[in-house]
Scaffold this active site. Sequence first.
Site, PDB file in Angstrom:
ATOM      1  N   ASP A  39       0.864   5.355   0.211  1.00 13.24           N
ATOM      2  CA  ASP A  39       0.067   6.521   0.620  1.00 13.24           C
ATOM      3  C   ASP A  39       0.625   7.797  -0.004  1.00 13.24           C
ATOM      4  O   ASP A  39       1.690   8.276   0.384  1.00 13.24           O
ATOM      5  CB  ASP A  39       0.086   6.643   2.144  1.00 13.24           C
ATOM      6  N   MET A  56       0.266  11.735  -0.525  1.00  9.63           N
ATOM      7  CA  MET A  56      -0.363  12.912   0.103  1.00  9.63           C
ATOM      8  C   MET A  56       0.217  14.190  -0.489  1.00  9.63           C
ATOM      9  O   MET A  56       1.425  14.252  -0.767  1.00  9.63           O
ATOM     10  CB  MET A  56      -0.109  12.900   1.608  1.00  9.63           C
ATOM     11  N   HIS A 100       0.853  -1.195   0.000  1.00  8.83           N
ATOM     12  CA  HIS A 100       0.000   0.000   0.000  1.00  8.83           C
ATOM     13  C   HIS A 100       0.888   1.244   0.000  1.00  8.83           C
ATOM     14  O   HIS A 100       1.802   1.365   0.811  1.00  8.83           O
ATOM     15  CB  HIS A 100      -0.867  -0.038   1.258  1.00  8.83           C
ATOM     16  N   PHE A 125      -1.687  10.890   8.432  1.00  9.96           N
ATOM     17  CA  PHE A 125      -0.536  10.442   9.216  1.00  9.96           C
ATOM     18  C   PHE A 125      -0.685   8.978   9.608  1.00  9.96           C
ATOM     19  O   PHE A 125      -1.806   8.507   9.837  1.00  9.96           O
ATOM     20  CB  PHE A 125      -0.396  11.288  10.491  1.00  9.96           C
ATOM     21  N   MET A 173     -11.552   4.414   5.757  1.00  7.08           N
ATOM     22  CA  MET A 173     -10.547   5.027   6.624  1.00  7.08           C
ATOM     23  C   MET A 173     -10.995   4.904   8.078  1.00  7.08           C
ATOM     24  O   MET A 173     -12.087   5.353   8.438  1.00  7.08           O
ATOM     25  CB  MET A 173     -10.364   6.505   6.269  1.00  7.08           C
TER      26      MET A 173
HETATM   27  C1  DX5 Z   1      -3.252   7.290   6.682  1.00  9.64           C
HETATM   28  C2  DX5 Z   1      -2.862   6.266   5.631  1.00  9.64           C
HETATM   29  C3  DX5 Z   1      -2.666   4.893   6.173  1.00  9.64           C
HETATM   30  C4  DX5 Z   1      -1.571   4.791   7.191  1.00  9.64           C
HETATM   31  C5  DX5 Z   1      -1.687   3.550   8.000  1.00  9.64           C
HETATM   32  O1  DX5 Z   1      -3.549   8.509   6.074  1.00  9.64           O
HETATM   33  O2  DX5 Z   1      -3.832   6.183   4.629  1.00  9.64           O
HETATM   34  O3  DX5 Z   1      -2.440   3.972   5.130  1.00  9.64           O
HETATM   35  O4  DX5 Z   1      -0.316   4.811   6.618  1.00  9.64           O
HETATM   36  O5  DX5 Z   1      -0.705   3.623   8.963  1.00  9.64           O
HETATM   37  P1  DX5 Z   1      -0.895   3.015  10.416  1.00  9.64           P
HETATM   38  O6  DX5 Z   1      -0.986   1.539  10.257  1.00  9.64           O
HETATM   39  O7  DX5 Z   1       0.339   3.452  11.109  1.00  9.64           O
HETATM   40  O8  DX5 Z   1      -2.148   3.610  10.996  1.00  9.64           O
HETATM   41 ZN    ZN Z   2      -3.664   4.507   3.065  1.00  9.62          ZN
END
Ligand code: DX5
Ligand code: ZN
Length: 224
Positions: free
Chosen positions: A34, A36, A32, A142, A136
């Site tokens: 992420d 941003m 995965h 974060f 989510m």
């Molecule tokens: C948050 C991200 C998640 C995050 C998950 O905005 O979309 O994918 O990285 O990280 P943990 O497992 O640390 O919550």
């Molecule tokens: Zn994510």
Amino acid sequence: MIKIAPSILAADFGRLGAEVTCAQEAGADLIHVDVMDGRFVPNITMGPAVVEAVANAATIPLDVHLMIVEPDRFLRRFADSGADSISVHIEACTHLHRVLGQIKEVGCRAGVALNPHTPASALQEVIDDVDIINVMTVNPGFGGQSFITGMTRKLRTLRAMVAGRDVEIEVDGGINAETIASAMSAGATIAIAGTCIFQHEKGIAAGIADLRRAAELAIANDES
Ligand code: DX5
Ligand code: ZN
């Protein structure tokens, strides 16, 4: 069995390729990523170049989570960089139906992510157009945040909405060996986890093994 998708947000970027390879060898089902932009969420992370680096290190599918405004402008770039699935945020898309079609046009599986405040019903009119729903369980931006337990209700609603369809339900944020059970029982089919895998005190393989063990235990409890 639930699929495990390590989120590289919590990885050591200085040795990203090695960490991705390690996660793959430890049985990760997908990786995965992420993305941003500092606008949709209050953090900036990585772009297509990093997706390409991960694609070079992994043979398992890359699941790209776009936490960016105007995601339609970048779909081709991420697809060309090696994304297998791309999720956009429903809150960032005025024309979600069109964007889902565009994701498929660039050859990827189409995903939609829902912020915690967005109800499952927001997907009702596009339910036949999605391949993946990302629920989510933290406010995006974060890693390392706590799982919002109330989201299991949304997971249950979505599981009922996608019954009989080939749609994966991802749970994203605050997943660890304690929270994975309730996410699974509520209907998640993919567990995304960053901190509890890449920051595990005994290493990445132990992080994935702990999650799998907890998931297996949850299945056994659900069946008994
Ligand atoms: C948050 C991200 C998640 C995050 C998950 O905005 O979309 O994918 O990285 O990280 P943990 O497992 O640390 O919550
Ligand atoms: Zn994510």
